[in-house]
Enzyme design. Structure first.
Site, PDB file in Angstrom:
ATOM      1  N   ILE A  78       1.521   3.011   6.240  1.00 17.19           N
ATOM      2  CA  ILE A  78       0.595   3.709   7.208  1.00 17.19           C
ATOM      3  C   ILE A  78       0.377   2.797   8.818  1.00 17.19           C
ATOM      4  CG2 ILE A  78       0.026   5.293   5.651  1.00 17.19           C
ATOM      5  CD1 ILE A  78      -2.759   3.177   6.366  1.00 17.19           C
ATOM      6  N   ASP A  79       0.967   2.166   8.716  1.00 16.27           N
ATOM      7  CA  ASP A  79       0.018   0.386  10.068  1.00 16.27           C
ATOM      8  C   ASP A  79       1.557   0.490  11.101  1.00 16.27           C
ATOM      9  OD1 ASP A  79      -1.889   0.357   7.901  1.00 16.27           O
ATOM     10  OD2 ASP A  79      -1.078  -1.868   7.313  1.00 16.27           O
TER      11      ASP A  79
ATOM     12  N   ARG B 282     -22.574   9.157  14.254  1.00 19.70           N
ATOM     13  CA  ARG B 282     -22.214   9.570  13.236  1.00 19.70           C
ATOM     14  C   ARG B 282     -20.998   8.457  12.708  1.00 19.70           C
ATOM     15  NH1 ARG B 282     -27.028  10.573  12.777  1.00 19.70           N
ATOM     16  NH2 ARG B 282     -28.168  12.271  12.363  1.00 19.70           N
TER      17      ARG B 282
ATOM     18  N   ARG C 129      -4.704  -2.490   9.631  1.00 18.84           N
ATOM     19  CA  ARG C 129      -4.779  -4.101   9.506  1.00 18.84           C
ATOM     20  C   ARG C 129      -5.384  -4.371  10.708  1.00 18.84           C
ATOM     21  NH1 ARG C 129      -5.972  -6.149   5.302  1.00 18.84           N
ATOM     22  NH2 ARG C 129      -5.617  -8.761   6.384  1.00 18.84           N
TER      23      ARG C 129
ATOM     24  N   GLY D  35       1.038  -1.184  -0.278  1.00 24.45           N
ATOM     25  CA  GLY D  35      -0.027  -0.212  -0.328  1.00 24.45           C
ATOM     26  C   GLY D  35       0.996   1.619  -0.176  1.00 24.45           C
TER      27      GLY D  35
ATOM     28  N   ASP E 271       6.390  -4.655   6.049  1.00 26.12           N
ATOM     29  CA  ASP E 271       6.727  -6.448   6.539  1.00 26.12           C
ATOM     30  C   ASP E 271       6.730  -7.011   5.090  1.00 26.12           C
ATOM     31  OD1 ASP E 271       4.209  -5.901   7.356  1.00 26.12           O
ATOM     32  OD2 ASP E 271       3.976  -7.251   8.597  1.00 26.12           O
TER      33      ASP E 271
HETATM   34  O1  F6P Z   1      -1.123  -1.496   4.355  1.00 25.54           O
HETATM   35  C1  F6P Z   1      -1.966  -0.674   4.172  1.00 25.54           C
HETATM   36  C2  F6P Z   1      -3.283  -0.797   4.322  1.00 25.54           C
HETATM   37  O2  F6P Z   1      -3.779   1.008   3.725  1.00 25.54           O
HETATM   38  C3  F6P Z   1      -4.170  -1.226   5.237  1.00 25.54           C
HETATM   39  O3  F6P Z   1      -4.234  -0.284   6.476  1.00 25.54           O
HETATM   40  C4  F6P Z   1      -5.060  -1.066   4.881  1.00 25.54           C
HETATM   41  O4  F6P Z   1      -5.816  -2.280   5.392  1.00 25.54           O
HETATM   42  C5  F6P Z   1      -4.947  -1.681   3.868  1.00 25.54           C
HETATM   43  O5  F6P Z   1      -3.151  -1.028   3.318  1.00 25.54           O
HETATM   44  C6  F6P Z   1      -5.939  -1.390   2.574  1.00 25.54           C
HETATM   45  O6  F6P Z   1      -5.544  -1.929   1.404  1.00 25.54           O
HETATM   46  P1  F6P Z   1      -5.863  -2.003  -0.330  1.00 25.54           P
HETATM   47  O7  F6P Z   1      -5.176  -1.293  -0.670  1.00 25.54           O
HETATM   48  O8  F6P Z   1      -5.955  -3.107  -0.610  1.00 25.54           O
HETATM   49  O9  F6P Z   1      -7.733  -1.252  -0.197  1.00 25.54           O
END
Ligand code: F6P
Length: 360
Positions: free
Chosen positions: A136-137, A275, A181, A14, A112
């Site tokens: 970002i995780d 909301r 995640r 990502g 990772d």
């Molecule tokens: O690993 C980075 C991340 O943005 C996670 O936080 C998120 O769950 C996932 O990628 C989303 O992935 P995709 O781009 O496949 O929707």
């Protein structure tokens, strides 16, 4: 690797803010040594698919454009994983691609999962590799911070600030669902910075009744609004993942826990309207923060230095205020780094009265 003249760089997994600053740092560092940098397109696909997809990068790609100041990946990225049964075949294709271009080494900018996959490819094919952590995780092991995390925290914190203001006007409890995640780093750090009232993370079980107790105590104190941050990876109160969607290799695609939480609160408590705001992929595209740009510069420079010294199978890390290099095998062995429930972030959240679940 003083004899080395050609290196590849690719971004994998990502995307996040700061990737282009990393690419620029690598290109500038390599050009100082007179090396040629091949920018590989679309993660490993640029080397494993035919025709190969790449371009030669020079300092002009970045000095003459605003790219290094922007998020996204100049090279493109992909977040699709690889099936175990295809690993040997993919490793061969990757090796063939590297040899076709005559690369002496590859720099992989990834999380990772990418370190694991490309680490395997490179080992299998006898290719030198240096990893630069980004996500970002913030769940890549050993490094305290990965490129992109700080910028994503800033996006989330700004969103929480905005939600607080409208929650205040409408006397609502607003729920903000953030990515991450299975790791609660992004939720916990942005909830703390954004001064949220509740933060639920995958690592700490919670009780809806206790979320409601927190809302009741806010109401009793005379305040008529609240902000709840929830990490996309939390399970239901009874321990199930909500997500039904799957990616190409069958991993769960998260999303939807904010709505779950909202309806569970509504069933039991009606003093606050709720909301839900799901921040989604905007968390990956904020303005690259100062800290992420610094990491990009330091990591890029160290990656070049490691290659110049003939090192391979190393990932650069930020540890105790310094850049170090650790073995990719060690990174892979440690796996995903979850939020330490004894960390100062968790302790501070508790000490400041945030409900963060049933933490010890
Ligand atoms: O690993 C980075 C991340 O943005 C996670 O936080 C998120 O769950 C996932 O990628 C989303 O992935 P995709 O781009 O496949 O929707």
């Amino acid at each position: 690797m003083s004899e080395s003249k050609k290196i590849g760089i690719l971004t994998s997994g990502g995307d996040c803010a700061g990737l282009n600053a990393v690419i620029r740092a690598v290109v500038n560092g390599a050009s100082q040594k007179g090396w040629t940098v091949y920018g590989i397109h679309n993660g490993t696909d640029g080397l494993t698919e035919k025709p190969l997809s790449y371009e030669i990068l020079t300092v002009h790609n970045f000095s003459d454009t605003p790219w290094p100041r922007l998020s996204g990946s100049y090279l493109g990225s992909l977040n699709k994983g690889v099936k175990m049964e295809s690993l040997a075949e993919m490793s061969k294709r990757f090796g063939d691609g590297v040899r076709e271009l005559g690369l002496d080494a590859v720099i992989v900018v990834g999380g990772d999962g990418s370190m694991n996959i490309t680490g395997n490819y490179c080992k299998g094919a006898g290719i030198k590799m240096i990893g630069i952590p980004k996500t970002i995780d913030n769940d890549t092991p050993i490094t305290e911070f990965s490129v992109g995390f700080n910028s994503a925290c800033q996006v989330c914190t700004t969103a929480i600030d905005s939600l607080e203001l409208t929650a205040r006007s409408h006397h609502r409890a607003l729920i903000c669902e953030v990515m991450g995640r299975d790791a609660g780093h992004l939720a916990m750090q942005s909830a703390l910075a954004g001064q949220a009232d509740v933060c639920l993370v995958p690592e700490i079980p919670y009780k809806i009744d206790h979320v409601i107790d927190k809302l009741k105590s806010i109401k009793a104190s005379g305040r008529n609004h609240a902000v709840i941050v929830v990490s996309e990876g939390i399970k239901t109160e009874t321990g199930e993942h909500l997500s039904a969607a799957k990616n190409l290799i069958g991993e769960a695609v998260y999303g939807g826990v904010g709505q779950y939480l909202s309806s569970e609160i509504n069933k039991r408590y009606s003093e606050f309207q709720t909301r839900v705001t799901t921040l989604g992929h905007i968390q990956r595209s904020g303005v690259p923060s100062c800290f992420d740009r610094l990491l990009a510069a330091l990591f890029g420079a160290r990656a070049i230095e490691l290659l110049a010294n003939g090192e391979t199978n190393k990932m650069v890390v930020w540890k105790g205020g310094k850049v170090e290099a650790v073995s990719i095998d060690e990174v892979v062995k440690k796996g995903t780094t979850l939020l330490d429930t004894n960390s100062d972030f968790v302790k501070a959240a508790q000490a400041l009265g945030m409900y963060i679940g049933e933490a010890k």
